[in-house]
Write an enzyme that holds these catalytic residues in place. Structure first.
Site, PDB file in Angstrom:
ATOM      1  N   ASP A 425      54.885   6.263 -31.463  1.00  0.00           N
ATOM      2  CA  ASP A 425      54.431   4.983 -30.882  1.00  0.00           C
ATOM      3  C   ASP A 425      55.354   3.793 -31.174  1.00  0.00           C
ATOM      4  OD1 ASP A 425      52.252   6.409 -30.017  1.00  0.00           O
ATOM      5  OD2 ASP A 425      50.785   5.396 -31.281  1.00  0.00           O
ATOM      6  N   HIS A 429      54.229  -0.505 -30.919  1.00  0.00           N
ATOM      7  CA  HIS A 429      54.188  -1.468 -32.024  1.00  0.00           C
ATOM      8  C   HIS A 429      55.261  -2.539 -31.851  1.00  0.00           C
ATOM      9  CE1 HIS A 429      51.941   1.366 -34.993  1.00  0.00           C
ATOM     10  NE2 HIS A 429      51.952   1.944 -33.803  1.00  0.00           N
ATOM     11  N   GLU A 501      49.925   8.263 -24.024  1.00  0.00           N
ATOM     12  CA  GLU A 501      48.611   7.800 -23.598  1.00  0.00           C
ATOM     13  C   GLU A 501      48.750   6.533 -22.755  1.00  0.00           C
ATOM     14  OE1 GLU A 501      44.535   7.897 -25.993  1.00  0.00           O
ATOM     15  OE2 GLU A 501      45.853   6.279 -26.695  1.00  0.00           O
ATOM     16  N   GLU A 505      51.259  -0.175 -22.378  1.00  0.00           N
ATOM     17  CA  GLU A 505      51.903  -0.635 -23.607  1.00  0.00           C
ATOM     18  C   GLU A 505      53.387  -0.278 -23.611  1.00  0.00           C
ATOM     19  OE1 GLU A 505      48.824  -0.937 -27.200  1.00  0.00           O
ATOM     20  OE2 GLU A 505      48.885   1.078 -26.356  1.00  0.00           O
TER      21      GLU A 505
END
Length: 692
Positions: A425, A429, A501, A505
């Site tokens: 990820d 972040h 997912e 983002e």
């Protein structure tokens, strides 16, 4: 940037943050050739399973799933199982190629080794005698005997029974292998190979030296095409981003004749008309990503429409909405002083500072410059400690084994910060941090100059383009230049391959990097960020957004879903990491958050937005639905029914930790109308000299 010139490196390096002594990352020397260990290594690549744990989990290298284990290479042309809640490709040992002389190496547990890799391929030394050139989108799997091995005895095995093993030519260089599974594979060899059936499931060939190419035959009509292009094989490939909104593929090849490859649906959509290739519409392989179609040519050019990374809404806020947005803004900004960020999680902290940064940008748009200093003070106080190393309880560090940023907590615990310490990820972040940094550098240029090295190191962690020896960060850590979207999985072995997912983002990460480029006057960074943003959005619309009547997925899955939960290399799942399939509001929200100007381009099709909202709305009546998730549903409803969405938004009693009433009202009051059913997102690029 002129065509062909390599991109300049980002100015941020490994020295911008202290070095980490991670106790949780695996040792890359177990699988990578020694010559590769002096440069940063991929942590989220299409072949990642090959270099984790025992290295024996398969990877999907379109159109085949491939596994390397026990000194043998196994390939599978995967079948799919499906239901209303998932689509999955299953791995079966259709064909396994090995060398009899490597039996001792297999018994001793000798591992394969990655000899080379690039954007489009991985070269795997499967055993002392065999090397595999695994090139994405190649209809053949190519295995060569090692030069030093000399002639070797080849074994070809299957979990199925061979019911026909027939030579197709007098030269013994083409064989047809038909199994009781109903499958037919063709085996081509660069020199005569004498296959003999030693058992129902086993073939052997003595004393072979050269190249073997194996291809599944989906339809008898395709055999002549495979014959025609069987002598030319790719050994490596490069994807270049030398021009904005353009990806160029170039393959290195051996043998004779033209190169035959396969394109997935997004490739076909983006193939440039001035690209010197020939598309074979009737030559198709099945894939979980849609039919793959034959393309003949040594290089491809893919072009996407340009998108402009803008700070503010595309149309502006309606006159009758400015007052409501400004009132909410003043209230939210006032609350910053009494609402300190208490989390030490890099993900939730990033969301909190990006949320606050939105207030400064919205203040510019609604003409409230007097609130910007308060936002500036809040951002300086909250962002700076993560950049100068003074933050208590966490912080960013440079991890040298793989070459990338980790967090202090993540360097000791694989589960901390959602796996950031094992490279999970990163774009999520860091994207939130970059948005806050971009805004603060915009409104406080002196602060921006002071922390420029740290800002660029965060960009470089997941957006480095350099392939040079001695680079600080691996090339495009999260973005897959063949699939044209990001993966999020990191150094974790998954039977279903890489996964992602939240596409929104991911979009936020590249969009925020482009905004950082605007703040620093860096047109190269703006260009790269905007290009990756455009590609990520197209991929989301292709594979995550599921429209009624779409044909990529099976009818039962398509009929039951308007959006994919988690997309894996080998699976489409309606569930989320944090929520079951029935929580449709979470599935919608995780594909929208954070709400930004670029969100308009991610959801440009009003008819699909209405399908998605109508599909989601019944879930909001479920007991315990979070107010924050409701806000995202209302945001999308506002695209086609602003007044209804405004009424529901005003009644919300809470918001997602990365969202606010101000941000939702800004979004809803900047929605326009569209007569043709498609949102009129601006395609005008302010840096026109970079658009070709």
């Amino acid at each position: 940037m002129p065509h062909g010139r390599p991109p300049p490196p980002f100015p941020g390096g490994r020295d911008a943050f202290p070095q980490a002594a991670s106790t949780v990352v695996p040792d890359p020397a177990r699988f990578f050739a020694p010559a590769l260990l002096s440069s940063p290594l991929p942590t989220n690549s299409f072949f990642q399973n090959f270099v984790l744990k025992n290295g024996d989990q398969p990877e999907y290298i379109h159109p085949y799933s491939v596994r390397s284990a026990a000194a043998a290479l196994t390939l599978c042309y995967p079948a799919r199982n499906h239901s209303p809640s998932f689509v999955i490709q299953t791995f079966v040992e259709d064909l396994t190629v090995s060398a009899a002389s490597d039996a001792a190496a297999a018994a001793a547990g000798q591992r394969h080794r990655v000899a080379a890799f690039d954007d489009l391929s991985v070269t795997l030394d499967v055993s002392p005698s065999l090397r595999a050139f695994l090139v994405r989108g190649c209809p053949f799997v190519t295995v060569a005997t090692a030069d030093a091995a000399g002639p070797v005895d080849i074994s070809v095995a299957s979990v199925h029974a061979f019911i026909e093993v027939a030579s197709c030519d007098d030269a013994l260089t083409k064989w047809r292998l038909r199994m009781n599974s109903g499958q037919t594979f063709l085996l081509y060899a660069s020199a005569p190979i004498r296959l003999a059936q030693s058992s129902v499931t086993q073939l052997s060939a003595p004393g072979f030296s050269g190249v073997i190419r194996v291809a599944y035959l989906p339809d008898p009509s395709m055999e002549a095409v495979l014959d025609q292009y069987s002598r030319c094989f790719p050994t490596a490939g490069e994807a270049s981003l030398n021009r904005p909104f353009c990806v160029e593929y170039t393959w290195r090849k051996q043998g004779w004749g033209d190169l035959l490859m396969l394109a997935h649906p997004l490739h076909l959509r983006l193939l440039s008309e001035d690209c010197c290739v020939r598309v074979l519409d009737d030559f198709r392989y099945r894939s979980i990503d849609g039919d793959m179609v034959g393309v003949v040519g040594d290089s491809w050019v893919l072009r996407t429409d340009p998108v402009s990374p803008t700070w503010h809404s595309m149309r502006g806020i309606s006159d009758d909405g400015v007052g409501e947005v400004a009132a909410a803004l003043r209230k939210d900004v006032d609350a910053l002083a009494s609402s300190p960020i208490t989390t030490t999680s890099s993900y939730f902290y990033g969301k909190a500072i990006a949320r606050a940064a939105r207030f400064a940008v919205i203040a510019e748009e609604v003409g409230c410059p007097d609130v910007i200093p308060a936002v500036q003070r809040f951002l300086k106080a909250t962002v700076t400690p993560w950049l100068d190393g003074s933050f208590q309880g966490n912080g960013f560090l440079y991890e040298p084994k793989w070459g990338g940023l980790v967090t202090l907590q993540g360097s000791k615990d694989t589960g901390a910060d959602f796996g950031f310490g094992i490279y999970n990820d990163h774009h999520y972040h860091l994207g939130y941090f970059l948005y806050a940094i971009a805004v603060l550098a915009k409104i406080d240029p002196s602060w921006g100059r002071k922390y420029m090295a740290q800002a660029y190191s965060m960009v470089a962690d997941f957006m480095t383009l350099s392939r040079k020896h001695g680079a600080s960060y691996t090339r495009l850590r999260m973005f897959d230049l063949w699939k044209l979207h990001s993966w999020a999985g990191g150094l974790t072995e998954f039977a279903d391959g890489r996964n992602q997912e939240s596409t929104s983002e991911a979009v936020n990460a590249y969009y925020s990097a482009a905004l950082l480029g605007l703040s620093y006057g860096d047109t190269h960074l703006v260009s790269i960020g905007a290009t990756l943003t455009a590609l990520e959005m197209l991929a989301a619309q292709t594979w995550w957004h599921v429209r009624e009547g779409d044909t990529i997925y099976e009818d039962d899955f398509t009929g039951n879903n308007r959006v994919v939960g988690v997309l894996w290399a080998n699976k489409r799942d309606s569930g989320l990491w944090f929520a079951p399939p029935e929580w449709k509001e979470c599935r919608l929200g995780i594909q929208l958050l954070p709400v930004l100007p670029i969100s308009e381009a991610l959801f440009p099709d009003i008819s699909f937005v209405k399908e998605l909202v109508d599909w989601t709305m019944p879930s909001l009546s479920r007991e315990g639905v979070g107010e924050g998730w409701k806000g995202f549903v209302y945001a999308l409803e506002g695209i086609y029914n602003k007044e209804s969405a405004l009424q529901k938004t005003r009644a919300l009693t809470g918001h997602d930790d990365g969202n606010s009433l101000t941000n939702l009202l800004w979004w809803l009051h900047s929605r326009g109308t569209a007569d043709d059913g498609v949102v009129g997102f601006s395609r005008c690029c302010w840096y026109r000299q970079y658009c070709h």
